[in-house]
Design an enzyme around this catalytic site. Structure first.
Site, PDB file in Angstrom:
ATOM      1  N   LYS A  22       0.835  -1.208   0.000  1.00 20.57           N
ATOM      2  CA  LYS A  22       0.000   0.000   0.000  1.00 20.57           C
ATOM      3  C   LYS A  22       0.865   1.251   0.000  1.00 20.57           C
ATOM      4  CE  LYS A  22      -1.789   1.692   4.028  1.00 20.57           C
ATOM      5  NZ  LYS A  22      -1.614   3.127   4.284  1.00 20.57           N
ATOM      6  N   ASN A  23       1.870   1.282   0.880  1.00 22.43           N
ATOM      7  CA  ASN A  23       2.637   2.520   1.069  1.00 22.43           C
ATOM      8  C   ASN A  23       3.702   2.735   0.010  1.00 22.43           C
ATOM      9  OD1 ASN A  23       1.004   3.046   3.183  1.00 22.43           O
ATOM     10  ND2 ASN A  23       2.467   2.475   4.770  1.00 22.43           N
ATOM     11  N   CYS A 116      -5.148   7.955   9.071  1.00 20.70           N
ATOM     12  CA  CYS A 116      -5.427   7.395  10.398  1.00 20.70           C
ATOM     13  C   CYS A 116      -5.270   8.466  11.483  1.00 20.70           C
ATOM     14  CB  CYS A 116      -4.474   6.249  10.703  1.00 20.70           C
ATOM     15  SG  CYS A 116      -4.962   4.733   9.886  1.00 20.70           S
ATOM     16  N   ARG A 121       0.024  14.596  12.950  1.00 19.04           N
ATOM     17  CA  ARG A 121       0.307  14.389  11.510  1.00 19.04           C
ATOM     18  C   ARG A 121       0.465  15.725  10.767  1.00 19.04           C
ATOM     19  NH1 ARG A 121      -1.988   9.013   9.211  1.00 19.04           N
ATOM     20  NH2 ARG A 121       0.187   8.892   8.564  1.00 19.04           N
ATOM     21  N   ASP A 305       4.000   0.783  12.164  1.00 20.43           N
ATOM     22  CA  ASP A 305       2.795   0.180  11.579  1.00 20.43           C
ATOM     23  C   ASP A 305       2.580  -1.260  12.037  1.00 20.43           C
ATOM     24  OD1 ASP A 305       3.054   1.870   8.346  1.00 20.43           O
ATOM     25  OD2 ASP A 305       2.482   2.545  10.350  1.00 20.43           O
ATOM     26  N   ARG A 397      -8.957  -0.048   4.441  1.00 17.51           N
ATOM     27  CA  ARG A 397      -8.082   0.942   3.792  1.00 17.51           C
ATOM     28  C   ARG A 397      -6.755   0.321   3.385  1.00 17.51           C
ATOM     29  NH1 ARG A 397      -6.727   5.341   7.327  1.00 17.51           N
ATOM     30  NH2 ARG A 397      -5.445   5.769   5.512  1.00 17.51           N
TER      31      ARG A 397
HETATM   32  C1  EPZ Z   1       3.882   7.123   6.356  1.00 15.96           C
HETATM   33  O1  EPZ Z   1       3.070   8.136   6.935  1.00 15.96           O
HETATM   34  C2  EPZ Z   1       2.973   5.907   6.230  1.00 15.96           C
HETATM   35  N1  EPZ Z   1       1.857   6.203   5.350  1.00 15.96           N
HETATM   36  C3  EPZ Z   1       2.454   5.508   7.616  1.00 15.96           C
HETATM   37  O2  EPZ Z   1       1.694   4.306   7.460  1.00 15.96           O
HETATM   38  C4  EPZ Z   1       3.644   5.217   8.521  1.00 15.96           C
HETATM   39  O3  EPZ Z   1       3.162   4.950   9.829  1.00 15.96           O
HETATM   40  C5  EPZ Z   1       4.587   6.418   8.560  1.00 15.96           C
HETATM   41  O4  EPZ Z   1       4.977   6.782   7.214  1.00 15.96           O
HETATM   42  C6  EPZ Z   1       5.850   6.135   9.362  1.00 15.96           C
HETATM   43  O5  EPZ Z   1       6.498   5.032   8.842  1.00 15.96           O
HETATM   44  C7  EPZ Z   1       2.051   6.165   4.000  1.00 15.96           C
HETATM   45  O6  EPZ Z   1       3.139   5.906   3.518  1.00 15.96           O
HETATM   46  C8  EPZ Z   1       0.839   6.446   3.150  1.00 15.96           C
HETATM   47  P1  EPZ Z   1       5.928  10.368   8.520  1.00 15.96           P
HETATM   48  P2  EPZ Z   1       3.632   9.647   7.005  1.00 15.96           P
HETATM   49  O7  EPZ Z   1       5.851  11.652   7.793  1.00 15.96           O
HETATM   50  O8  EPZ Z   1       4.412   9.963   5.793  1.00 15.96           O
HETATM   51  C9  EPZ Z   1       6.309  13.656  11.846  1.00 15.96           C
HETATM   52  C10 EPZ Z   1      -0.151   2.898   7.687  1.00 15.96           C
HETATM   53  O9  EPZ Z   1      -0.644   2.354   8.692  1.00 15.96           O
HETATM   54  N2  EPZ Z   1       6.126  14.621  10.761  1.00 15.96           N
HETATM   55  O10 EPZ Z   1       7.108   9.485   8.312  1.00 15.96           O
HETATM   56  O11 EPZ Z   1       2.505  10.525   7.382  1.00 15.96           O
HETATM   57  C11 EPZ Z   1       5.016  12.917  12.165  1.00 15.96           C
HETATM   58  O12 EPZ Z   1       4.228  13.669  13.067  1.00 15.96           O
HETATM   59  C12 EPZ Z   1       0.280   4.351   7.750  1.00 15.96           C
HETATM   60  O13 EPZ Z   1       0.050   2.320   6.581  1.00 15.96           O
HETATM   61  C13 EPZ Z   1       6.293  15.973  11.033  1.00 15.96           C
HETATM   62  O14 EPZ Z   1       6.590  16.360  12.161  1.00 15.96           O
HETATM   63  O15 EPZ Z   1       4.612   9.523   8.263  1.00 15.96           O
HETATM   64  C14 EPZ Z   1       5.510  11.628  12.775  1.00 15.96           C
HETATM   65  O16 EPZ Z   1       5.788  11.851  14.138  1.00 15.96           O
HETATM   66  C15 EPZ Z   1      -0.034   4.991   9.085  1.00 15.96           C
HETATM   67  N3  EPZ Z   1       6.113  16.875  10.036  1.00 15.96           N
HETATM   68  C16 EPZ Z   1       6.838  11.373  12.055  1.00 15.96           C
HETATM   69  O17 EPZ Z   1       7.185  12.612  11.417  1.00 15.96           O
HETATM   70  C17 EPZ Z   1       5.795  16.480   8.746  1.00 15.96           C
HETATM   71  O18 EPZ Z   1       5.687  17.360   7.858  1.00 15.96           O
HETATM   72  C18 EPZ Z   1       6.756  10.289  10.997  1.00 15.96           C
HETATM   73  O19 EPZ Z   1       5.757  10.674  10.084  1.00 15.96           O
HETATM   74  C19 EPZ Z   1       5.626  15.101   8.496  1.00 15.96           C
HETATM   75  C20 EPZ Z   1       5.804  14.186   9.521  1.00 15.96           C
END
Ligand code: EPZ
Length: 418
Positions: A22-23, A116, A121, A305, A397
């Site tokens: 998915k990701n 989610c 986020r 995840d 999803r």
């Molecule tokens: C991706 O989400 C995945 N989703 C998530 O999977 C996964 O949990 C996550 O990466 C971490 O591995 C997809 O790929 C569609 P991040 P993403 O930006 O990109 C902070 C699932 O269950 N952050 O790596 O949203 C954020 O708050 C989903 O399949 C900022 O501070 O995750 C978090 O603490 C859930 N500012 C950390 O980074 C930003 O601009 C990691 O978030 C962006 C993120």
């Protein structure tokens, strides 16, 4: 609304094919906007997030059609630069389209993304990165509004290795003028897959999988046919289900390397795991011993995840565990639901303190997010008695044909409308 009805206690035996990730599919779908040629993505999983991404692409004007399980996207018809709130709010990965749309149209207007409910986020790292590439951004009425004369390369240091921000910047930089350096980039396998896909379209990206990604902007990108990697989180979910229920399962189209942190924990628990090319075989016939601690970290650390799923596993192991969720602020919504099934868990801030109990007892529980919902299903399969998991649209999803796959290995689970 739909729910699962599960009669627990069956051991799991058999073989399951792992879906395409998915990701990986989601940012790759966003990348199809970068070319006027047709792109074919093989074996797109039958999941709601992919269907919503297809709706968004169609809303931009792209021609999108399934050929069996393969998806053909013709970006030459793209004519809109806006993603309305109703669609953007359906999934997190709508925000990845910022990079692609601004690259194509020089303007973009996207409502804040959904996804989610596992934490704040924010998208600040996405926006800071795009600004470095020359994008002017304002945020008003819940929309992110972008415009730029020209995208140019630059050096970007991410405050944290955000998966989405890394991907968004890669997409915007692919056709920018000059070279872009992303430092402290996310290292997830899905980032490497996006690099492979962009290079398959004629981009010049290297370094994915390390902390520094270099993108040399090119003038144009062409179409390609592409098979994204297997879904490491679906694979991990099935392995944990088998560890909890007992039995012996084989995963086909699996990549052990991408879930090595989980395999290490499952072996520490006492599971027998054998690897054979793209197959992972897990065998367990007894009550497992708790791992002392699990800390979620960016890749290659333990994946957030799979946190809910391994928390459910620890609930019925011998001994005590501490599960620490370092990435998201509120990713323990499955804990009160597991307690209804007899779990002994206390959450203090980012730590879940688990004391193993003999077994789960069946109960009616509610899915609050994708991975927490999957964890409740595995708990129901391992429980003594009957369980119901409500609001399973969260699970749809990210898990295609979930109940069919679980039934094929002996799980007693049916989907019913309520
Ligand atoms: C991706 O989400 C995945 N989703 C998530 O999977 C996964 O949990 C996550 O990466 C971490 O591995 C997809 O790929 C569609 P991040 P993403 O930006 O990109 C902070 C699932 O269950 N952050 O790596 O949203 C954020 O708050 C989903 O399949 C900022 O501070 O995750 C978090 O603490 C859930 N500012 C950390 O980074 C930003 O601009 C990691 O978030 C962006 C993120």
């Amino acid at each position: 609304m739909e729910k699962y009805i599960i009669n627990g206690g069956n051991k799991l035996y058999g073989s399951v094919e792992v879906q395409t990730a998915k990701n990986s599919v989601l940012p790759i779908l966003a990348a199809t906007v970068l070319t006027d040629d047709k792109v074919k993505i093989f074996n797109v999983p039958n999941i709601t997030d992919a269907k919503n991404m297809v709706k968004i692409l169609s809303g931009l004007g792209c021609r999108v059609a399934f050929e069996g399980n393969d998806l053909v996207v013709d970006g030459s018809f793209a004519e809109k630069d806006e993603i309305p709130r109703a669609l953007a709010h359906e999934l997190r990965s709508s925000v990845f389209l910022l990079g692609s749309i601004i690259s194509r149209f020089r303007t973009a207007k996207i409502a804040y993304p959904g996804g989610c409910d596992i934490g704040l986020r924010p998208v600040d790292l996405h926006l800071t990165g795009l600004k470095r590439l020359g994008v002017n951004i304002k945020e008003e009425n819940g929309y992110i509004i972008c415009e730029c004369d020209k995208l140019h390369g630059d050096e970007i240091m991410l405050d944290c290795p955000s998966v989405g921000a890394t991907e968004n910047i890669m997409l915007a930089a692919a056709k920018a003028e000059g070279t872009t350096l992303i430092k402290n980039a996310a290292r997830e396998p899905e980032i490497e897959d996006l690099q492979r896909f962009l290079n398959c379209m004629g981009a010049k990206v290297r370094g994915a999988g390390t902390g520094t990604i270099i993108i040399e902007g090119v003038k144009a990108l062409h179409g390609c046919d592409f098979q994204p990697i297997p879904d490491r989180i679906e694979a991990g979910t099935f392995l944990i289900a088998a560890a909890m229920c007992g039995g012996e399962i084989e995963l086909r189209n699996a990549c052990a390397e991408n879930i090595s942190s989980l395999l290490h924990k499952l072996r520490e628990n006492g599971c027998k795991i054998r690897l054979n090319n793209d197959k992972i075989i897990l065998e367990n016939h007894r009550r497992l011993t708790s791992v002392k601690s699990v800390e979620t970290q960016p890749y290659p650390g333990f994946p957030t995840d799979l946190q809910a799923q391994i928390t459910a596993l620890c609930c019925i192991c011998r001994g005590q565990s501490i599960i620490t969720e370092n990435l998201f602020e509120t990713r323990f919504k499955h804990v009160p639901e597991l307690r209804k099934m007899g779990a002994d868990i206390t959450v203090i801030n980012r730590n879940a303190f688990v004391r193993g109990v003999e077994k789960f007892t069946g109960a009616t529980v509610v899915a609050h997010d994708l991975r927490g919902g999957a964890a409740l299903v595995t708990a129901g399969l391992a429980a003594e008695g009957r369980s119901e998991v409500l609001d399973i649209s969260h699970i749809d999803r990210g898990y295609g044909s979930f109940e069919y796959k679980l039934r094929s290995i002996g799980g007693d689970i049916v989907r019913v409308s309520v």
